[in-house]
Design a protein around this motif. Structure first.
Motif, PDB file in Angstrom:
ATOM      1  N   GLY A   1       0.791  -1.238   0.000  1.00  0.00           N
ATOM      2  CA  GLY A   1       0.000   0.000   0.000  1.00  0.00           C
ATOM      3  C   GLY A   1       0.819   1.282   0.000  1.00  0.00           C
ATOM      4  N   VAL A   2       2.128   1.159   0.192  1.00  0.00           N
ATOM      5  CA  VAL A   2       2.947   2.359   0.345  1.00  0.00           C
ATOM      6  C   VAL A   2       2.996   3.177  -0.955  1.00  0.00           C
ATOM      7  CG1 VAL A   2       5.363   3.098   0.585  1.00  0.00           C
ATOM      8  CG2 VAL A   2       4.345   1.608   2.294  1.00  0.00           C
ATOM      9  N   HIS A   3       2.993   2.493  -2.083  1.00  0.00           N
ATOM     10  CA  HIS A   3       3.101   3.216  -3.346  1.00  0.00           C
ATOM     11  C   HIS A   3       1.749   3.405  -4.018  1.00  0.00           C
ATOM     12  CE1 HIS A   3       7.094   1.414  -2.564  1.00  0.00           C
ATOM     13  NE2 HIS A   3       7.543   2.551  -3.041  1.00  0.00           N
ATOM     14  N   ASN A   4       0.692   3.041  -3.308  1.00  0.00           N
ATOM     15  CA  ASN A   4      -0.653   3.156  -3.891  1.00  0.00           C
ATOM     16  C   ASN A   4      -1.015   4.590  -4.232  1.00  0.00           C
ATOM     17  OD1 ASN A   4      -0.987   0.437  -3.503  1.00  0.00           O
ATOM     18  ND2 ASN A   4      -3.040   0.646  -2.631  1.00  0.00           N
ATOM     19  N   LEU A   5      -2.049   4.708  -5.080  1.00  0.00           N
ATOM     20  CA  LEU A   5      -2.496   6.019  -5.525  1.00  0.00           C
ATOM     21  C   LEU A   5      -2.782   6.944  -4.344  1.00  0.00           C
ATOM     22  CD1 LEU A   5      -2.765   6.925  -8.390  1.00  0.00           C
ATOM     23  CD2 LEU A   5      -5.198   6.407  -8.305  1.00  0.00           C
ATOM     24  N   ASP A   6      -3.347   6.401  -3.267  1.00  0.00           N
ATOM     25  CA  ASP A   6      -3.688   7.256  -2.119  1.00  0.00           C
ATOM     26  C   ASP A   6      -2.607   7.215  -1.036  1.00  0.00           C
ATOM     27  OD1 ASP A   6      -3.973   4.692  -1.262  1.00  0.00           O
ATOM     28  OD2 ASP A   6      -6.077   4.853  -0.663  1.00  0.00           O
ATOM     29  N   LEU A   7      -1.495   6.548  -1.318  1.00  0.00           N
ATOM     30  CA  LEU A   7      -0.390   6.435  -0.359  1.00  0.00           C
ATOM     31  C   LEU A   7      -0.855   5.947   1.014  1.00  0.00           C
ATOM     32  CD1 LEU A   7       1.637   9.735  -1.057  1.00  0.00           C
ATOM     33  CD2 LEU A   7       1.896   7.529  -2.168  1.00  0.00           C
ATOM     34  N   GLU A   8      -1.869   5.107   1.002  1.00  0.00           N
ATOM     35  CA  GLU A   8      -2.446   4.645   2.264  1.00  0.00           C
ATOM     36  C   GLU A   8      -1.373   4.005   3.160  1.00  0.00           C
ATOM     37  OE1 GLU A   8      -5.065   1.411   1.823  1.00  0.00           O
ATOM     38  OE2 GLU A   8      -5.970   1.631   3.817  1.00  0.00           O
ATOM     39  N   GLY A   9      -0.553   3.185   2.547  1.00  0.00           N
ATOM     40  CA  GLY A   9       0.470   2.480   3.328  1.00  0.00           C
ATOM     41  C   GLY A   9       1.466   3.428   3.974  1.00  0.00           C
ATOM     42  N   VAL A  10       1.716   4.554   3.313  1.00  0.00           N
ATOM     43  CA  VAL A  10       2.640   5.536   3.883  1.00  0.00           C
ATOM     44  C   VAL A  10       2.091   6.036   5.204  1.00  0.00           C
ATOM     45  CG1 VAL A  10       3.645   7.837   3.600  1.00  0.00           C
ATOM     46  CG2 VAL A  10       3.559   6.270   1.653  1.00  0.00           C
ATOM     47  N   ASN A  11       0.813   6.403   5.208  1.00  0.00           N
ATOM     48  CA  ASN A  11       0.208   6.918   6.426  1.00  0.00           C
ATOM     49  C   ASN A  11       0.242   5.886   7.540  1.00  0.00           C
ATOM     50  OD1 ASN A  11      -0.392   9.437   5.438  1.00  0.00           O
ATOM     51  ND2 ASN A  11      -2.310   8.751   4.535  1.00  0.00           N
ATOM     52  N   ILE A  12      -0.022   4.638   7.190  1.00  0.00           N
ATOM     53  CA  ILE A  12      -0.033   3.595   8.220  1.00  0.00           C
ATOM     54  C   ILE A  12       1.382   3.407   8.776  1.00  0.00           C
ATOM     55  CG2 ILE A  12      -0.385   1.136   8.636  1.00  0.00           C
ATOM     56  CD1 ILE A  12      -2.637   1.321   6.482  1.00  0.00           C
ATOM     57  N   ASP A  13       2.359   3.245   7.891  1.00  0.00           N
ATOM     58  CA  ASP A  13       3.729   3.028   8.357  1.00  0.00           C
ATOM     59  C   ASP A  13       4.235   4.199   9.185  1.00  0.00           C
ATOM     60  OD1 ASP A  13       3.880   0.587   7.200  1.00  0.00           O
ATOM     61  OD2 ASP A  13       5.054   1.206   5.455  1.00  0.00           O
ATOM     62  N   GLN A  14       3.937   5.403   8.738  1.00  0.00           N
ATOM     63  CA  GLN A  14       4.425   6.564   9.473  1.00  0.00           C
ATOM     64  C   GLN A  14       3.707   6.696  10.811  1.00  0.00           C
ATOM     65  OE1 GLN A  14       7.264   7.987   8.449  1.00  0.00           O
ATOM     66  NE2 GLN A  14       6.999   6.375   6.935  1.00  0.00           N
ATOM     67  N   GLY A  15       2.441   6.317  10.835  1.00  0.00           N
ATOM     68  CA  GLY A  15       1.718   6.294  12.107  1.00  0.00           C
ATOM     69  C   GLY A  15       2.372   5.320  13.082  1.00  0.00           C
ATOM     70  N   VAL A  16       2.724   4.141  12.556  1.00  0.00           N
ATOM     71  CA  VAL A  16       3.395   3.137  13.393  1.00  0.00           C
ATOM     72  C   VAL A  16       4.747   3.673  13.872  1.00  0.00           C
ATOM     73  CG1 VAL A  16       4.449   0.843  13.392  1.00  0.00           C
ATOM     74  CG2 VAL A  16       2.234   1.183  12.299  1.00  0.00           C
ATOM     75  N   LEU A  17       5.455   4.306  12.974  1.00  0.00           N
ATOM     76  CA  LEU A  17       6.771   4.848  13.347  1.00  0.00           C
ATOM     77  C   LEU A  17       6.627   5.884  14.465  1.00  0.00           C
ATOM     78  CD1 LEU A  17       9.832   4.917  12.731  1.00  0.00           C
ATOM     79  CD2 LEU A  17       9.377   6.737  11.092  1.00  0.00           C
ATOM     80  N   MET A  18       5.577   6.703  14.378  1.00  0.00           N
ATOM     81  CA  MET A  18       5.376   7.713  15.412  1.00  0.00           C
ATOM     82  C   MET A  18       5.056   7.044  16.751  1.00  0.00           C
ATOM     83  SD  MET A  18       6.110  10.550  14.042  1.00  0.00           S
ATOM     84  CE  MET A  18       7.170   9.774  12.828  1.00  0.00           C
ATOM     85  N   LEU A  19       4.279   5.959  16.698  1.00  0.00           N
ATOM     86  CA  LEU A  19       4.001   5.223  17.936  1.00  0.00           C
ATOM     87  C   LEU A  19       5.289   4.662  18.532  1.00  0.00           C
ATOM     88  CD1 LEU A  19       0.769   3.271  16.965  1.00  0.00           C
ATOM     89  CD2 LEU A  19       0.968   5.029  18.718  1.00  0.00           C
ATOM     90  N   LEU A  20       6.158   4.162  17.663  1.00  0.00           N
ATOM     91  CA  LEU A  20       7.445   3.629  18.134  1.00  0.00           C
ATOM     92  C   LEU A  20       8.286   4.735  18.739  1.00  0.00           C
ATOM     93  CD1 LEU A  20       8.393   1.266  15.196  1.00  0.00           C
ATOM     94  CD2 LEU A  20       7.895   0.588  17.551  1.00  0.00           C
ATOM     95  N   MET A  21       8.195   5.918  18.164  1.00  0.00           N
ATOM     96  CA  MET A  21       8.988   7.019  18.696  1.00  0.00           C
ATOM     97  C   MET A  21       8.530   7.391  20.084  1.00  0.00           C
ATOM     98  SD  MET A  21       9.566   9.429  15.441  1.00  0.00           S
ATOM     99  CE  MET A  21      10.161  10.784  16.414  1.00  0.00           C
ATOM    100  N   GLU A  22       7.226   7.361  20.279  1.00  0.00           N
ATOM    101  CA  GLU A  22       6.721   7.681  21.614  1.00  0.00           C
ATOM    102  C   GLU A  22       7.302   6.713  22.638  1.00  0.00           C
ATOM    103  OE1 GLU A  22       2.584   7.032  22.359  1.00  0.00           O
ATOM    104  OE2 GLU A  22       2.499   8.730  23.734  1.00  0.00           O
ATOM    105  N   GLY A  23       7.393   5.443  22.259  1.00  0.00           N
ATOM    106  CA  GLY A  23       7.906   4.441  23.180  1.00  0.00           C
ATOM    107  C   GLY A  23       9.415   4.472  23.334  1.00  0.00           C
ATOM    108  N   ASN A  24      10.108   4.762  22.258  1.00  0.00           N
ATOM    109  CA  ASN A  24      11.568   4.621  22.249  1.00  0.00           C
ATOM    110  C   ASN A  24      12.329   5.923  22.475  1.00  0.00           C
ATOM    111  OD1 ASN A  24      12.523   1.762  21.458  1.00  0.00           O
ATOM    112  ND2 ASN A  24      10.687   2.138  20.245  1.00  0.00           N
ATOM    113  N   LEU A  25      11.684   7.029  22.225  1.00  0.00           N
ATOM    114  CA  LEU A  25      12.405   8.297  22.312  1.00  0.00           C
ATOM    115  C   LEU A  25      11.675   9.277  23.220  1.00  0.00           C
ATOM    116  CD1 LEU A  25      12.909   8.772  18.463  1.00  0.00           C
ATOM    117  CD2 LEU A  25      14.520   7.706  20.014  1.00  0.00           C
ATOM    118  N   PRO A  26      11.615   8.948  24.501  1.00  0.00           N
ATOM    119  CA  PRO A  26      10.823   9.800  25.398  1.00  0.00           C
ATOM    120  C   PRO A  26      11.325  11.244  25.457  1.00  0.00           C
ATOM    121  CG  PRO A  26      12.094   8.178  26.629  1.00  0.00           C
ATOM    122  CD  PRO A  26      12.223   7.824  25.195  1.00  0.00           C
ATOM    123  N   THR A  27      12.614  11.464  25.289  1.00  0.00           N
ATOM    124  CA  THR A  27      13.142  12.830  25.383  1.00  0.00           C
ATOM    125  C   THR A  27      12.628  13.680  24.236  1.00  0.00           C
ATOM    126  OG1 THR A  27      15.170  11.643  25.856  1.00  0.00           O
ATOM    127  CG2 THR A  27      15.268  14.040  25.932  1.00  0.00           C
TER     128      THR A  27
END
Lengths: 213, 527
Positions: free
Chosen positions: B341-367
């Motif tokens: 889905g990352v390269h799809n017309l609506d870039l749906e996969g991009v939003n999902i992956d980046q959302g996941v990455l942001m969740l990981l940042m909250e957990g891994n990079l508290p500062t």
């Protein structure tokens, strides 16, 4: 150092391969590459320009041109004070796309956003003759007049009108100095000083050379 | 200062200025030939017949036209290159030699300098901004045909690093050979095509880096490409026929992405000799033809995606390691299995992956997180993970515009070449969780880089104020222009990955240092 530094957030919009990144690179590094790799997502660059007694720091969001990336655009133009919409004077389709961007900005962006229109790649016409031109200068001018846009025909390759268009944008923006608000509020002083240092460090890191203008 | 100069040369090189410099005299030529051999065959015990056929083939294609353009008359160089590839035929040389010689001679008239004066010339040309010299010296390119020097890495830094890295690669290859032997698979006489099943030992070897001449085959094995190809034996051929048919009919509606693809072909790796057309060449480079074929075929194979910018980089990069058909199926596998889905017309996969990455940042990079979160255009006061489901999908912070490109390109063009290769080795073994691991660590490096500068430290204390409760913190945040900090961070994120030349250091000291802390999300991610 000049304490009168005003930041201008500017976003570049336009169809793929019209020369958005090349215009920014010309403006920021005075450089040009014939085959510039397409921008994926977005790139961010800064450039400082001295005008009279003050300095404008352009904070430039260079966006990906392919249609499907357009859905990301609101993220950058939401807070932008200026937009530079680029089309390719040899590609009529890119001018249609430019019209769409003007419309979208008028509808979605902040009301006082300064919009400039750039008809890029005029070097191709100088090189290959008028036949190469597919969008007349008058067409661009007409759109600009109707929609109250700044308008320049440009060439990132030769540098023609590139600095000029940014300076014109800088001129037209009602400048809010970053310390205007802080001065009204005594407690803001501390914060203000950190911010000045911040922008300085930033400029040194980001810009290899200063704009010659 | 040196970097500054080299930077400006780099710009000039890409812009194809007309003046060429013959930069090597025979003494230097001998030396350069030796060093290029060392890079090509890091393991001195292996014979050149073991080299990947793709590499041989590509160097044959470019042997004269590419590497040897400038110094074609320098027998030392050409024989140096050829001696490192026994299979290279010098027939190509005689085919083009007249044309080349003519050109070489005219270049000679223009400018002939040795290496020392070449440096001076560059310095001068930069400061006068009149002529920027271009050289096609074999030493300017890495073994894959990429220009060693980038905006962020000088050629000297590259060469210094490469010397020791090549030795490491030789040692690693011995390990691979031992492992292959112990698994009963021959690899001495020819390029191996069969590999052992996945195991911890195999994973560790992959994490240390696949021998470069084996890469195409190892990747193909890891993603089980042959299985897919066997199931779709004639698919690629018939796709190409269809493309041809549409092209002859001139029916652009059947190839809606044709124009965009065409425009991006020459914008794919303009700094790689395999993708760059020399002014005297009539035909386009073979890699460009393959790139067009694959992207057009893919655009009608998967209409949901068609063509998305970044696929040109994925495809072009893979073409350096495998043939056209295999590359096509690798692209299918990447877009379907690793980045759905990352390269799809609506870039749906991009939003999902980046959302996941942001969740990981909250957990891994508290500062760092409060400062990123402050730039998020969501006004919810709840902690990130407690917000309304999927709310973050509509409120991604602007840094995701940068990190999204990491995923879309699998770091190709973002990390230095050798580091990218190491990431791809692991991606194809471990799955897309590895992209998250790399991303989180890059963000961590960016955080360190920002905190290192004193003013920011003060700023961070002010911003985060570890002794304050969350209400006070929120109040403080409103005083600081978070947008400005965010922009600063964006710039560091743009820069940091491009400087990571020392891939061993990045892998050993950064990526796999904190194994335990990453187990949490690594185990949650499938392959």
């Amino acid at each position: 150092m000049n304490s009168n530094v005003a930041s201008v957030k500017l976003v570049l919009l336009g169809e793929a391969a019209v020369g958005k990144s090349s215009i920014v690179v010309r403006f920021v590094s005075n450089d040009f590459s014939e085959n510039k790799e397409p921008t994926i997502g977005a790139a961010f660059l800064t450039q400082r320009v001295n005008i009279d007694d003050h300095t404008i720091k352009f904070e430039i969001w260079d966006t990906a041109g392919q249609e499907r990336f357009a859905s990301l655009a609101p993220m950058y133009y939401r807070n932008a004070q200026a937009a530079l919409i680029v089309y390719d004077v040899t590609k009529p389709q890119s001018f249609i796309k430019a019209r769409h961007w003007v419309k979208e900005l008028h509808e979605q962006a902040s009301g006082d956003i300064v919009i400039a229109l750039a008809g890029n790649k005029v070097d191709l016409i100088e090189e290959n003759g008028e036949n190469e031109r597919k969008v007349a200068t008058e067409e661009g001018q007409k759109l600009a007049d109707e929609e109250n846009l700044l308008f320049f025909e440009t060439s990132a390759k030769t540098g023609y009108n590139v600095n000029e268009i940014f300076l014109a944008v800088g001129d037209k923006i009602p400048l809010k100095r970053p310390n205007d608000n802080a001065n009204e509020n005594g407690s803001g002083n501390n914060q203000n000083s950190s911010r000045v240092q911040l922008t300085d460090a930033n400029a040194n890191a980001a810009n290899a050379g200063n704009c010659s203008c | 200062m040196l970097n500054r100069i080299l930077d400006s040369i780099g710009g000039g090189l890409i812009s194809k200025t007309t003046v060429r410099v013959r930069s090597i005299q025979s003494e230097d030529g001998t030396r350069s030939a030796e060093s290029s051999e060392a890079i090509c065959v890091p393991d001195s015990s292996s014979s050149s017949s073991e080299l990947d056929s793709t590499l041989n083939q590509t160097d044959m294609e470019r042997g004269v036209a590419g590497f040897a353009i400038g110094p074609i008359n320098d027998d030392n160089i050409i024989s140096g290159i050829i001696s490192s590839y026994e299979n290279v035929s010098i027939a190509d040389k005689s085919d083009n030699s007249d044309e080349l010689e003519e050109r070489s001679n005219s270049e000679n008239k223009l400018l002939t300098v040795d290496i020392k004066s070449f440096d001076i010339l560059n310095t001068v040309s930069c400061s006068t901004d009149v002529i920027i010299a271009q050289t096609t010296d074999v030493n300017d390119y890495d073994r894959y045909g990429f220009r060693k020097q980038s905006r962020y890495i000088s050629k000297q830094d590259y060469d210094n690093w490469c010397d020791s890295y090549s030795i490491q690669c030789g040692k690693k290859k011995l390990k691979w050979e031992k492992y292959m032997e112990s698994s009963g698979l021959a690899c001495k006489s020819e390029l191996p095509t069969r590999f052992p099943p996945k195991s911890e030992k195999f994973l560790n070897l992959v994490r240390e880096g696949v021998p470069s001449e084996w890469r195409g085959n190892v990747w193909w094995h890891l993603v089980r490409g042959q299985y897919l190809l066997n199931k779709n034996k004639d698919t690629y051929k018939s796709l190409l026929l269809k493309v041809k048919e549409y092209q002859t009919l001139g029916d652009t509606s059947k190839l809606p992405e044709g124009d965009v693809i065409e425009r991006d072909l020459n914008r794919t790796f303009p700094n790689n000799i395999h993708f760059q057309k020399e002014p005297f060449q009539n035909n386009e480079p073979k890699k460009i033809t393959s790139l067009r074929n694959i992207l057009l075929a893919y655009s009608i194979y998967n209409r949901d995606i068609g063509y998305c910018q970044s696929m040109n980089f994925l495809t072009g990069f893979l073409l350096l390691f495998m043939n056209e058909e295999k590359t096509f199926w690798m692209l299918v596998i990447i877009t379907r299995r690793f980045l759905p889905g990352v390269h799809n017309l609506d870039l749906e996969g991009v939003n999902i992956d980046q959302g996941v990455l942001m969740l990981l940042m909250e957990g891994n990079l508290p500062t760092l997180w409060p400062y990123i979160e402050a730039t998020c255009k969501s006004h919810s006061n709840k902690p990130y993970h407690l917000r309304r489901t999927n709310e973050f999908l509509h409120a991604l912070p602007p840094i995701t515009l940068c990190t999204a490109s990491w995923f879309m390109c699998c770091f190709i063009g973002i990390l230095p070449v050798e580091t990218t290769l190491r990431v791809l080795d692991c991606l194809f073994y471990e799955g897309s969780s590895f992209l998250f691991r790399v991303s989180v660590n890059l963000i961590k490096l960016a955080e360190e880089s920002i905190l290192k500068d004193k003013p920011y430290e003060t700023l961070f204390d002010y911003l985060i104020g570890s002794d304050k409760n969350s209400d006070e913190r929120a109040e403080n945040l409103s005083y600081v222009n978070a947008d400005e900090l965010n922009i600063e961070f964006f710039q560091v994120l743009q820069r940091i990955p491009r400087q990571l030349l020392d891939c061993d250091n990045f892998f050993d000291k950064v990526l796999f240092k904190r194994r335990a802390s990453f187990k949490r999300f690594a185990s949650g991610e499938g392959g």
